[in-house]
Design a protein around this motif. Structure first.
Motif, PDB file in Angstrom:
ATOM      1  N   ALA A   1      -2.631 -11.604 -11.587  1.00 51.65           N
ATOM      2  CA  ALA A   1      -4.071 -10.529 -11.382  1.00 51.65           C
ATOM      3  C   ALA A   1      -4.657 -10.081 -10.247  1.00 51.65           C
ATOM      4  O   ALA A   1      -4.534  -8.367 -10.364  1.00 51.65           O
ATOM      5  CB  ALA A   1      -5.059 -10.629 -11.631  1.00 51.65           C
ATOM      6  N   SER A   2      -4.623 -10.919  -8.959  1.00 46.65           N
ATOM      7  CA  SER A   2      -4.660 -10.453  -7.473  1.00 46.65           C
ATOM      8  C   SER A   2      -3.796  -9.546  -6.937  1.00 46.65           C
ATOM      9  O   SER A   2      -3.470  -8.316  -6.609  1.00 46.65           O
ATOM     10  CB  SER A   2      -4.989 -11.764  -7.113  1.00 46.65           C
ATOM     11  N   GLN A   3      -2.536 -10.153  -7.624  1.00 42.98           N
ATOM     12  CA  GLN A   3      -0.930  -9.080  -6.903  1.00 42.98           C
ATOM     13  C   GLN A   3      -0.861  -7.891  -7.689  1.00 42.98           C
ATOM     14  O   GLN A   3      -0.943  -7.032  -7.211  1.00 42.98           O
ATOM     15  CB  GLN A   3       0.236 -10.069  -7.434  1.00 42.98           C
ATOM     16  N   ALA A   4      -1.594  -8.099  -9.036  1.00 43.42           N
ATOM     17  CA  ALA A   4      -1.493  -6.829  -9.827  1.00 43.42           C
ATOM     18  C   ALA A   4      -2.577  -5.655  -8.813  1.00 43.42           C
ATOM     19  O   ALA A   4      -2.141  -4.369  -8.746  1.00 43.42           O
ATOM     20  CB  ALA A   4      -1.584  -6.569 -11.216  1.00 43.42           C
ATOM     21  N   ARG A   5      -3.503  -6.113  -8.719  1.00 42.45           N
ATOM     22  CA  ARG A   5      -4.782  -5.233  -8.239  1.00 42.45           C
ATOM     23  C   ARG A   5      -4.250  -4.834  -6.480  1.00 42.45           C
ATOM     24  O   ARG A   5      -3.919  -3.513  -5.958  1.00 42.45           O
ATOM     25  CB  ARG A   5      -5.829  -5.998  -7.621  1.00 42.45           C
ATOM     26  N   ALA A   6      -3.510  -6.165  -6.076  1.00 41.71           N
ATOM     27  CA  ALA A   6      -2.408  -5.773  -4.758  1.00 41.71           C
ATOM     28  C   ALA A   6      -1.882  -4.039  -4.766  1.00 41.71           C
ATOM     29  O   ALA A   6      -1.849  -3.222  -3.991  1.00 41.71           O
ATOM     30  CB  ALA A   6      -2.064  -6.493  -4.483  1.00 41.71           C
ATOM     31  N   LYS A   7      -0.607  -4.250  -5.909  1.00 45.87           N
ATOM     32  CA  LYS A   7      -0.110  -3.080  -6.299  1.00 45.87           C
ATOM     33  C   LYS A   7      -0.697  -1.770  -6.110  1.00 45.87           C
ATOM     34  O   LYS A   7       0.312  -0.740  -5.861  1.00 45.87           O
ATOM     35  CB  LYS A   7       0.934  -3.501  -7.339  1.00 45.87           C
ATOM     36  N   ARG A   8      -1.904  -2.233  -7.655  1.00 46.93           N
ATOM     37  CA  ARG A   8      -2.722  -0.518  -7.387  1.00 46.93           C
ATOM     38  C   ARG A   8      -3.070  -0.740  -6.440  1.00 46.93           C
ATOM     39  O   ARG A   8      -3.304   0.881  -6.460  1.00 46.93           O
ATOM     40  CB  ARG A   8      -3.734  -0.904  -8.668  1.00 46.93           C
ATOM     41  N   ARG A   9      -4.010  -1.384  -5.720  1.00 48.04           N
ATOM     42  CA  ARG A   9      -4.624  -0.372  -4.067  1.00 48.04           C
ATOM     43  C   ARG A   9      -2.975  -0.066  -3.175  1.00 48.04           C
ATOM     44  O   ARG A   9      -3.590   1.199  -2.741  1.00 48.04           O
ATOM     45  CB  ARG A   9      -5.076  -1.778  -3.126  1.00 48.04           C
ATOM     46  N   ALA A  10      -2.453  -0.482  -3.485  1.00 48.82           N
ATOM     47  CA  ALA A  10      -1.384   0.834  -2.276  1.00 48.82           C
ATOM     48  C   ALA A  10      -0.753   1.655  -2.901  1.00 48.82           C
ATOM     49  O   ALA A  10      -0.564   2.233  -2.376  1.00 48.82           O
ATOM     50  CB  ALA A  10       0.185  -0.847  -2.269  1.00 48.82           C
ATOM     51  N   PHE A  11      -0.176   1.567  -4.158  1.00 47.31           N
ATOM     52  CA  PHE A  11      -0.287   2.831  -5.041  1.00 47.31           C
ATOM     53  C   PHE A  11      -1.277   3.937  -4.553  1.00 47.31           C
ATOM     54  O   PHE A  11      -0.787   4.987  -4.610  1.00 47.31           O
ATOM     55  CB  PHE A  11       0.236   2.686  -6.718  1.00 47.31           C
ATOM     56  N   TYR A  12      -2.303   3.531  -5.105  1.00 50.12           N
ATOM     57  CA  TYR A  12      -3.480   4.587  -4.933  1.00 50.12           C
ATOM     58  C   TYR A  12      -2.959   5.193  -4.126  1.00 50.12           C
ATOM     59  O   TYR A  12      -3.671   6.670  -3.216  1.00 50.12           O
ATOM     60  CB  TYR A  12      -4.834   4.162  -4.727  1.00 50.12           C
TER      61      TYR A  12
END
Lengths: 435, 303
Positions: free
Chosen positions: A30-41
């Motif tokens: 979940a935390s990795q997915a969040r980091a991915k989403r943040r970078a993408f945003y």
């Protein structure tokens, strides 16, 4: 990293857990997915912007290259209202296979279409559209549409009375082609091909081939420019890379200043230098190398294009070469020399192979930039130094055959994208450096 | 580069030949840019040095072409040069109007490109960014795709959406063209950026916005500014897109130059070119200073 042991054999049956009781594996995911989403945003706004202002327009260009619906619909110039035209004739084409001799029904449909065009004042557009496929037929449409009201049955005779050229099978094939919304004919034209009266794809007669020749010339001149920039760029980059930093930084300014100077300024100065009454010719005459009547024509031909573009693209070779050469240790060449190699052998077998990545990066970049060049060839190229970009501009601004321009642009784009992909694979787009 | 003492005679000859070749290539690079500067002061409408210029006769030189830049398009260029004359020049001179347009378009497209580009570069330099390579390739592509293709595409797109002939349309197009430069320079700066500084800030209680403005921003600022300068130059030098999508009265400096070169080239073009060369020398100096500053700052940070 202790949290990586979640899957190790010694873990408890339900696996390691975080402080709030969730399985560690899920928490990490979940935390990795969040980091991915943040970078993408962070990237998303720009990506959306580039999709809107760059990718979408290119999509429109591609769609335009397969479609020119001026035979299918009339767009009113002031109100923008779209009216379908030539409906009856298009139905006739649908009902009859290619190569069918146009009968009375076909001519009647044509007469109806022309009458509607006369009302809409759209005969010029339709004529222009058919003219692309069958040159020299535009006037038929304008002339016949003017008399459309006087046409009476039998329509075949009446129309042929206005102009006998209406019987031309090439014209009918052209109208048939134009009556479908999507066509590859513009690509055929861009590759110097056409359709014969039966709809088969054939080459254009050799004396009317233009585009292949221009693609070929663009490729040849680009290769020539790439080679010249390499030949001129290599010694300079080598000098910059081997000098102590405080001198090389100073000399680097001589490379970077052209890079920062306006393209139009650089092109203008070449025009000034190379004119027959310009500085270079004056110098040559003054030095007695050529006579006053023997001034060399160095501009408004291919030579002008090659000289000016070499100058403009030279920094793009020097910079990647320099960044590859700088870290090469001089001890390798010294070792080769101490083992008995001559300085030429040491250079050829030890130094040169280490610079290949720089040569590749510089050459590929210069070639990619050269094939799409427009401004410089347009100003200094004359007629023999024009590249494919200039022809695209010509069809956009002068002949107004936008679909052909779009087809040519798409072919050029395809070539450039292949090279760009190659560049990304070989060099990596993140290694692109600017000064 | 110094020649070793044991160099053979042939090597010595080659060494000096090589230096001469390099000097000639540097001359090839720089001479065309410098030659237009004296020529722009020519008193005659020629593009070569006149006898008088070569003998340094002051009458061979004049400022008349610079004067043309002001007077062209003025309603009353013959009037005495008082405040009213200057007001007339400011309002009506063709070149001054073009310069104003260029600056307006350049300014806004730079802001747009820099803001969006810096944000994206921050995302792109995170290791967890998905599809990093593809996204980067798409964002850099406006620099690689031939300008004529971009301009043609924009022409079709803008004539459908009604953006043709509007400042918004040109600014958006120029921002797109400037974005690759911002991305390249800012990601290059971020390569040397120590991520643990941000973690330390977070550890000390800073929220992401605070740590961005207090920690990240000051460190990457030189890269951002040189990216912005690149974006500005790209817009300031762009002519093809303007030719394709701008309205007739939206003149910019490059467009005016383009028209001037194509129709009837006069030394007034050289005067503009000289001014632009001076501008680019200024910009180059600024970028060099920024680069050195950035290197110094990165040299201080560990890692």
């Amino acid at each position: 990293m202790a949290d990586m042991t979640a899957t190790s054999p010694g873990a408890a049956p339900q696996g390691l857990q975080t402080a709030d009781g969730r399985p560690l594996k899920a928490a990490l995911a979940a935390s990795q997915a969040r980091a991915k989403r943040r970078a993408f945003y962070l990237v998303a706004p720009l990506l959306a912007f580039v999709l809107l202002t760059f990718v979408l327009p290119i999509g429109q260009l591609l769609s335009r290259s397969v479609s020119d619906p001026r035979f299918i619909e009339n767009v009113d110039r002031s109100s923008g209202e779209v009216t379908p035209i030539m409906v009856e004739l298009r139905d006739w084409f649908k009902a009859n296979p290619p190569g069918t001799e146009p009968d009375e029904a076909a001519y009647q449909a044509l007469a109806q279409g022309l009458a509607q065009l006369a009302e809409l004042r759209g005969q010029g557009d339709v004529g222009t559209r058919i003219n692309y496929e069958a040159p020299g037929t535009r006037s038929l449409f304008t002339k016949t549409a003017r008399r459309a009201d006087d046409l009476e049955a039998p329509f075949k005779e009446a129309i042929l009375d206005v102009d006998e050229d209406w019987a031309d099978p090439v014209l009918w094939q052209a109208m048939r082609d134009a009556s479908s919304r999507y066509t590859i004919n513009f690509y055929l034209a861009a590759l110097d091909m056409t359709r014969d009266v039966d709809g088969n794809i054939v080459n254009v007669p050799e004396d009317r081939q233009v585009y292949l020749l221009l693609f070929k010339r663009t490729a040849i001149l680009s290769v020539l420019i790439t080679v010249t920039t390499l030949v001129l760029g290599f010694p300079v980059a080598y000098l910059l890379a081997t000098l102590p930093l405080r001198y090389s930084n100073l000399l680097m300014i001589l490379v970077l200043l052209p890079f920062w100077t306006s393209l139009l300024v650089r092109t203008t100065s070449w025009m000034v230098l190379l004119q027959s009454q310009g500085v270079v010719n004056d110098l040559l005459v003054w030095a007695g190398i050529i006579g006053d009547d023997g001034r060399i024509q160095m501009i408004y031909n291919q030579m002008g294009t090659v000289i000016a573009m070499t100058h403009i693209l030279l920094p793009f070779t020097v910079l990647p070469l320099y960044s590859v050469m700088r870290p090469i240790k001089p001890s390798y060449v010294r070792a080769a020399r101490s083992l008995g190699a001559t300085s030429w052998t040491a250079f050829r077998r030890v130094y040169l192979p280490q610079t290949v990545p720089g040569i590749g990066a510089g050459a590929l970049l210069v070639f990619i930039l050269a094939v799409g060049y427009y401004i410089t060839p347009a100003l200094v190229g004359g007629s023999s130094g024009q590249l494919i970009s200039n022809l695209i501009a010509f069809h956009m601004q002068n002949s107004l055959n936008w679909s052909l321009a779009a087809a040519l642009a798409s072919l050029l784009l395809a070539g450039v994208l292949v090279l760009y992909w190659l560049y990304d694979r070989l060099v990596g787009i993140d290694n692109l450096k600017l000064g | 580069m110094a020649l070793p003492i044991h160099a053979s005679r042939l090597e010595r000859i080659w060494h000096y030949t090589y230096l001469t070749i390099c000097a000639l290539i540097f001359l090839f690079l720089i001479a065309p840019i410098l030659i237009i500067i004296p020529l722009s002061f020519n008193a005659e409408p020629y593009f070569t040095f006149t006898e008088k210029m070569l003998s340094f006769d002051p009458t061979g030189y004049s400022m008349r072409w610079y004067d043309t830049l002001l007077t062209l398009g003025m309603t009353n260029p013959e009037a005495p040069r008082n405040a009213a004359w200057w007001a007339d020049a400011w309002a009506n001179s063709t070149w001054i109007r073009a310069a104003k347009n260029s600056v307006i378009i350049g300014f806004f497209s730079t802001i747009l490109a820099t803001a969006l580009g810096t944000l994206a570069a921050l995302g792109l330099s995170r290791p967890e960014m998905p599809f990093r390579r593809t996204v980067m390739a798409v964002l850099i592509s406006p620099m690689i795709v031939p300008i004529i293709i971009t301009a043609t595409g924009l022409f079709f797109f803008y004539s459908k959406t009604g953006l043709a002939g509007s400042y918004v349309g040109i600014i958006m197009a120029h921002a797109t063209l400037g974005i690759p430069f911002v991305i390249i320079t800012v990601t290059a700066t971020l390569v040397g950026f120590d991520q643990s500084l941000n973690r330390a800030a977070a550890n000390l209680g800073a929220n992401p916005a605070t740590s961005f403005f207090k920690i990240t921003m000051p460190l990457i600022l030189p890269g951002v500014v040189s990216g912005a300068l690149f974006a500005f130059v790209t817009s300031f030098d762009e002519v093809v897109v303007v030719l394709f999508v701008a309205a007739h009265d939206q003149q910019t400096i490059p467009r005016q130059m383009w028209a001037g070169i194509r129709e009837q080239i006069s030394p007034a073009i050289l005067a503009v070119a000289t001014i632009l060369v001076v501008v680019s020398i200024g910009l180059l100096t600024a970028v060099e200073l920024l680069r050195r500053r950035s290197e110094r700052m990165r040299g201080l940070s560990p890692g």
